[in-house]
Design a protein around this motif. Structure first.
Motif, PDB file in Angstrom:
ATOM      1  N   ALA A   1       0.764  -1.162   0.159  1.00  0.00           N
ATOM      2  CA  ALA A   1      -0.111   0.017  -0.118  1.00  0.00           C
ATOM      3  C   ALA A   1       0.908   1.400   0.004  1.00  0.00           C
ATOM      4  N   GLY A   2       0.179   2.346  -0.227  1.00  0.00           N
ATOM      5  CA  GLY A   2       1.068   3.632  -0.318  1.00  0.00           C
ATOM      6  C   GLY A   2       2.012   3.792  -1.364  1.00  0.00           C
ATOM      7  N   GLY A   3       1.889   3.036  -2.491  1.00  0.00           N
ATOM      8  CA  GLY A   3       2.677   3.257  -3.697  1.00  0.00           C
ATOM      9  C   GLY A   3       4.078   2.352  -3.318  1.00  0.00           C
TER      10      GLY A   3
ATOM     11  N   PRO B   1       1.039  19.631 -17.631  1.00  0.00           N
ATOM     12  CA  PRO B   1       0.198  18.462 -17.301  1.00  0.00           C
ATOM     13  C   PRO B   1       0.720  17.398 -16.281  1.00  0.00           C
ATOM     14  N   ARG B   2       0.181  16.870 -15.337  1.00  0.00           N
ATOM     15  CA  ARG B   2       0.503  15.905 -14.332  1.00  0.00           C
ATOM     16  C   ARG B   2      -0.422  14.900 -14.341  1.00  0.00           C
ATOM     17  N   HIS B   3      -0.103  13.872 -14.169  1.00  0.00           N
ATOM     18  CA  HIS B   3      -1.065  12.692 -13.904  1.00  0.00           C
ATOM     19  C   HIS B   3      -1.906  12.914 -12.685  1.00  0.00           C
ATOM     20  N   ILE B   4      -3.143  12.235 -12.560  1.00  0.00           N
ATOM     21  CA  ILE B   4      -4.015  12.454 -11.468  1.00  0.00           C
ATOM     22  C   ILE B   4      -4.865  11.195 -11.282  1.00  0.00           C
ATOM     23  N   ASP B   5      -5.252  10.974  -9.930  1.00  0.00           N
ATOM     24  CA  ASP B   5      -6.494  10.016  -9.776  1.00  0.00           C
ATOM     25  C   ASP B   5      -7.473  10.734  -8.826  1.00  0.00           C
TER      26      ASP B   5
ATOM     27  N   PRO C   1     -20.481  14.912  -3.481  1.00  0.00           N
ATOM     28  CA  PRO C   1     -20.071  14.985  -4.712  1.00  0.00           C
ATOM     29  C   PRO C   1     -18.385  15.755  -4.716  1.00  0.00           C
ATOM     30  N   GLY C   2     -17.591  14.892  -5.245  1.00  0.00           N
ATOM     31  CA  GLY C   2     -16.112  15.479  -5.190  1.00  0.00           C
ATOM     32  C   GLY C   2     -15.494  14.124  -4.658  1.00  0.00           C
ATOM     33  N   GLY C   3     -14.189  14.629  -4.012  1.00  0.00           N
ATOM     34  CA  GLY C   3     -13.437  13.568  -3.526  1.00  0.00           C
ATOM     35  C   GLY C   3     -12.077  14.235  -3.586  1.00  0.00           C
ATOM     36  N   LEU C   4     -10.954  13.372  -3.170  1.00  0.00           N
ATOM     37  CA  LEU C   4      -9.723  13.850  -2.862  1.00  0.00           C
ATOM     38  C   LEU C   4      -8.946  13.567  -4.348  1.00  0.00           C
ATOM     39  N   THR C   5      -8.690  14.535  -5.123  1.00  0.00           N
ATOM     40  CA  THR C   5      -7.882  14.502  -6.467  1.00  0.00           C
ATOM     41  C   THR C   5      -6.398  14.574  -6.009  1.00  0.00           C
ATOM     42  N   ARG C   6      -5.597  13.316  -6.423  1.00  0.00           N
ATOM     43  CA  ARG C   6      -4.035  13.347  -5.822  1.00  0.00           C
ATOM     44  C   ARG C   6      -3.614  13.321  -7.355  1.00  0.00           C
ATOM     45  N   VAL C   7      -2.372  14.005  -7.251  1.00  0.00           N
ATOM     46  CA  VAL C   7      -1.536  14.480  -8.473  1.00  0.00           C
ATOM     47  C   VAL C   7       0.008  14.341  -8.365  1.00  0.00           C
ATOM     48  N   ALA C   8       0.427  13.618  -9.362  1.00  0.00           N
ATOM     49  CA  ALA C   8       1.938  12.841  -9.243  1.00  0.00           C
ATOM     50  C   ALA C   8       2.598  14.172  -9.710  1.00  0.00           C
ATOM     51  N   LEU C   9       3.328  14.737  -8.742  1.00  0.00           N
ATOM     52  CA  LEU C   9       3.832  16.215  -9.336  1.00  0.00           C
ATOM     53  C   LEU C   9       5.263  16.132 -10.139  1.00  0.00           C
ATOM     54  N   ARG C  10       5.881  14.807 -10.073  1.00  0.00           N
ATOM     55  CA  ARG C  10       6.921  14.657 -10.966  1.00  0.00           C
ATOM     56  C   ARG C  10       6.681  14.585 -12.414  1.00  0.00           C
ATOM     57  N   GLU C  11       7.473  15.181 -13.246  1.00  0.00           N
ATOM     58  CA  GLU C  11       7.059  15.019 -14.565  1.00  0.00           C
ATOM     59  C   GLU C  11       6.872  13.600 -15.003  1.00  0.00           C
ATOM     60  N   GLY C  12       5.865  13.047 -15.680  1.00  0.00           N
ATOM     61  CA  GLY C  12       5.803  11.558 -16.111  1.00  0.00           C
ATOM     62  C   GLY C  12       5.481  10.625 -15.220  1.00  0.00           C
TER      63      GLY C  12
ATOM     64  N   LEU D   1       3.621   8.336 -12.518  1.00  0.00           N
ATOM     65  CA  LEU D   1       2.213   7.683 -12.102  1.00  0.00           C
ATOM     66  C   LEU D   1       1.745   7.521 -10.820  1.00  0.00           C
ATOM     67  N   VAL D   2       2.876   7.908  -9.864  1.00  0.00           N
ATOM     68  CA  VAL D   2       2.550   7.548  -8.350  1.00  0.00           C
ATOM     69  C   VAL D   2       2.017   8.722  -7.814  1.00  0.00           C
ATOM     70  N   VAL D   3       0.702   8.777  -7.342  1.00  0.00           N
ATOM     71  CA  VAL D   3       0.102   9.916  -6.748  1.00  0.00           C
ATOM     72  C   VAL D   3       0.312   9.988  -5.190  1.00  0.00           C
ATOM     73  N   ASN D   4       0.793   8.894  -4.577  1.00  0.00           N
ATOM     74  CA  ASN D   4       0.653   8.713  -3.175  1.00  0.00           C
ATOM     75  C   ASN D   4       1.645   9.929  -2.570  1.00  0.00           C
ATOM     76  N   SER D   5       0.928  10.411  -1.402  1.00  0.00           N
ATOM     77  CA  SER D   5       1.655  11.574  -0.685  1.00  0.00           C
ATOM     78  C   SER D   5       2.902  11.208  -0.234  1.00  0.00           C
ATOM     79  N   SER D   6       3.231   9.801   0.204  1.00  0.00           N
ATOM     80  CA  SER D   6       4.285   9.307   0.555  1.00  0.00           C
ATOM     81  C   SER D   6       5.625   9.245  -0.417  1.00  0.00           C
TER      82      SER D   6
END
Lengths: 313, 470
Positions: free
Chosen positions: B369-371, B420-424, B439-450, B452-457
């Motif tokens: 878990a957690g990427g 552009p950055r990948h999100i879930d 209606p909504g949720g938590l959008t996580r974004v992978a800040l490093r270019e390219g 795909l891992v959005v986990n805050s850790s």
């Protein structure tokens, strides 16, 4: 409310009050350093203060024969021991963090911001820097109190926080007086000769103008002591603190707290009806020391009656 | 990699999609220095308010912020309706599955899921067998991770144990309204702020039978836990006590809290502690976080624990491939949101395929878990791939594999400006007397270019999530 929550609230307030008290104490020393006094006399004052705080042994083990500058740094910024202003602000914040789910957000945010911003003060910024820091700590303490009083429900949370405040303040006032009475450079031995030290003490407690209003005469050690111990209207007097403490204790009364309440009432009665001459008959520092012991007993009992996690009725 | 991923805000020509036209034209009209100032303001405010996560062993006051991006993710009405319906359906099936697993196990007897996958699974809790939980609800709070790839939504993961992140959904919205009030004045953006009310109602609705005014408390591991902010935040917003294990005790088969006025009975425990740590008498005996005897009280039906003990059997990665089958089995419906195609490496045919295509696939540890414990084939070195190959061959049942999805992107502020950055997306589904989704949720974004891992850790950030009302 949860005993653990009550415990954190109680300590949160105690540490806020302690930080303010230390700021006032250091402010008094700062003001004293501007009077025409020799360095030896000033250092005697610091030793009296550190003794009244119970920190003299630790301080000397760290700094030996120190100078006033080091004492100031030690009590204001030194985070390697728990007794400095910085450490108190940190401890207040940690306790607030533990109950941030219980207190209004503004209370937590104020304590959090105080600690975060306090870290930006530089301990090497000289006299003006220290003075600015001390004023700021007092100001933040006012702010914390304002937020607490204006946003908290008057429920148990508020009462336990108040108990912490008044117990700490009563203790602090006795320590301030004790230090002044013990300081051979300025106090007992030269009664009435030079009251500057006592005027400085009043100013540090924001009580100089109060004194003038109450007494309309020149500053004397006995009058200052009377004001700070016995005056019911003076917010930092021991009498006033015990009165407020008692009210809050009655508000949280439970099945096992009767004896604690009685002891608080007994102590309050002594300050309400007692005479200064009788109190000082054993010697003022000795009397103040006894009061501190009784306050400690009270604190222990409050802990056992309400705050320890082991209490399950 | 993934250069042509679907962008949630912009079309392939770089113009705004229909539902984002208004926002994007506003964004382009904002001077760069104003946006920079707003970003700094957001950081300072998050620190002040203490929207932070603690990093173990660091000095007080050095808690970290999860990076917040000021460009929102915007979801049009009709897409949200589809998502909401699909999530409700999924969570209904998952709760039905949990009830079945801990009772008659019809789905196993029908041969729709291999029995050994479940009964030998460490997440299966035999202690729960035959226990009736209020309303038949196990996963009261579910955080379902949804991604978009090639235009379609997929469920990537179900989080049914102690899903976190909802406080960031709420705080991100508060922050956006504070920074850019004008945006909310001119657009109908669905409100999320009632989530704590819904959560409290939901928790009360599953109180033990006969309890009239249930006492709900939130159980946290304590102030040093990385999610402590969220625990304190939710307790405060719901007006309930935030308790630690040491505040609770069991007596006469009921759960009590130690209070300043003596013991207080607890009816519903919203726990944010894993099963393993809940009760040292039943699970890990070295746990200092739980309450000795809690399981017995729970089994007597004298306290509701939310989420229920044993929900991990339904969000286990090895069970995930069978969720569509659960929907068909329990509801007689076709899944509205698809699973990501998944190879189960305990199956020889799947394994053979995956081992031949490791460089293209994502391999996940079943219990990771957690990427962590993940191989992203296209981004991995030859050595990493060989390492995973050995690990898969040694313990195939510990792994699943999925295609490397071209996760959709959203414009995000980076050091070089907007890119552009990948999100879930993690919406939060509440199940009690009824199922509700804010209606909504938590959008996580992978800040490093390219990435795909959005986990805050792993260096992920978050965004505010807007569901537009029509």
């Amino acid at each position: 409310m949860l005993s653990r929550t009550a415990n954190h609230l109680y300590w949160m307030s105690r540490y806020v009050e302690r930080a303010e008290h230390l700021a006032r104490l250091l402010d008094a020393h700062y003001r004293l350093s501007l009077l025409p006094r020799s360095p030896e006399v000033l250092m005697q004052g610091w030793i009296a203060t550190l003794t009244s705080l119970g920190m003299i042994a630790h301080f000397q083990s760290q700094h030996g024969e120190a100078d006033p500058q080091q004492a100031m740094q030690y009590l204001a910024f030194d985070r390697t021991h728990a007794g400095s202003i910085m450490s108190c602000l940190g401890a207040a914040r940690e306790n607030a963090r533990a109950v941030r789910g219980t207190v209004p957000s503004e209370v937590w945010e104020t304590l959090n911001a105080t600690y975060l911003d306090a870290r930006d003060f530089r301990s090497d910024a000289g006299d003006i820097g220290v003075r600015t820091f001390l004023d700021w700590v007092k100001y933040r303490s006012h702010l914390t109190r304002g937020v607490t009083v204006n946003t908290m429900l008057r429920d148990e949370a508020f009462h336990f926080a108040s108990i912490g405040t008044f117990l700490e303040r009563a203790d602090a006032t006795t320590r301030l007086l004790e230090a002044r009475w013990r300081d051979p450079g300025g106090a007992g031995e030269r009664l009435g000769v030079d009251a500057s030290e006592w005027a400085v003490l009043l100013r540090a407690l924001s009580a100089f103008e109060v004194y003038r209003k109450v007494y309309r005469e020149s500053v004397t050690p006995l009058r200052v002591t009377e004001l700070l111990l016995l005056n019911a209207e003076m917010p930092r007097s021991v009498h006033r603190c015990l009165y407020d403490l008692l009210g809050n204790l009655q508000a949280v009364r439970n099945s096992q707290s009767a004896e604690t309440e009685r002891m608080a009432g007994e102590l309050h009665a002594q300050f309400r009806y007692g005479r200064l001459e009788e109190m000082s008959s054993v010697g003022m520092p000795q009397f103040l020391d006894r009061v501190q012991r009784r306050l400690n007993t009270l604190a222990d009992r409050i802990g056992a009656d309400f705050l320890v996690a082991g209490y399950s009725g | 990699m993934c250069a042509a991923a679907y962008d949630e805000m912009l079309d392939t020509t770089g113009g705004a999609r229909a539902h984002c036209v208004r926002y994007f034209s506003w964004l382009r009209a904002q001077p760069a220095e104003l946006l920079a100032r707003k970003r700094a303001e957001a950081d300072a405010l998050f620190h002040r308010v203490g929207v932070t996560f603690a990093v173990y062993g660091e000095e007080a006051g050095t808690e970290r912020l999860i990076p917040f991006d000021i460009v929102p993710r915007v979801i049009p009405t009709e897409e949200w309706q589809l998502l909401a319906a699909g999530l409700q359906q999924r969570v209904r099936a998952l709760n039905a599955f949990l009830g079945d697993m801990y009772h008659d196990q019809d789905i196993l007897r029908a041969g729709r899921i291999p029995s050994e996958l479940l009964l030998c699974n460490a997440q299966y809790r035999p202690e729960m067998q035959g226990i009736d939980v209020p309303g038949g609800i196990y996963a009261h709070i579910a955080g379902i991770d949804v991604v978009r790839a090639d235009g379609a939504f997929y469920v990537l993961e179900d989080n049914l144990r102690v899903p976190s992140g909802v406080s960031y959904m709420l705080e991100n919205r508060k922050m956006m309204m504070r920074l850019f009030p004008e945006l909310f004045r001119h657009q109908a953006i669905a409100s999320v702020e009632h989530y704590p009310d819904g959560l409290l109602e939901n928790l009360k609705s599953v109180a033990p039978q006969g309890v009239v005014d249930p006492v709900v408390m939130l159980l946290t591991p304590g102030a040093h836990n990385s999610a402590y902010f969220e625990h304190a935040f939710l307790a405060q917003q719901m007006g309930i006590e935030l308790v630690e294990g040491q505040d609770l005790f069991v007596r006469d088969d009921f759960l009590f809290a130690r209070t300043t006025r003596g013991p207080q009975r607890v009816d519903v425990l919203y726990r944010r502690i894993d099963d393993d740590f809940l009760d040292p008498l039943a699970f890990r005996s070295d746990s200092m976080l739980g309450v000795p005897g809690l399981l017995t009280v729970y089994r007597s039906g004298h306290v509701t624990v939310a989420n229920a003990i044993g929900t991990g059997i339904a969000d286990d990665k090895s069970v995930y491939p069978y969720v569509p089958e659960m929907i068909r089995f329990y509801l007689g419906e076709e899944p509205l949101i698809a699973n990501v195609p998944t190879w189960v490496l305990r199956n020889a045919a799947d394994r053979e395929h995956v081992l031949a295509h490791l460089a293209e696939l994502v391999v996940k540890e079943v219990h990771g878990a957690g990427g962590y414990g993940m191989l992203i084939g296209p981004a991995a070195s030859a050595a990493q791939i060989e390492d995973f190959r050995r690990r898969i061959i040694a313990n195939p049942e510990r792994y699943i594999a999925q295609p490397t999805l071209a996760l959709s992107t959203s414009p995000t502020f980076c050091s070089q400006g907007l890119a552009p950055r990948h999100i879930d997306l993690r919406p939060f589904v509440l199940s009690g007397r009824e199922i509700t989704i804010v209606p909504g949720g938590l959008t996580r974004v992978a800040l490093r270019e390219g990435s795909l891992v959005v986990n805050s850790s792993q260096g992920g950030g978050t965004k505010d999530t807007w569901v537009l009302e029509s």
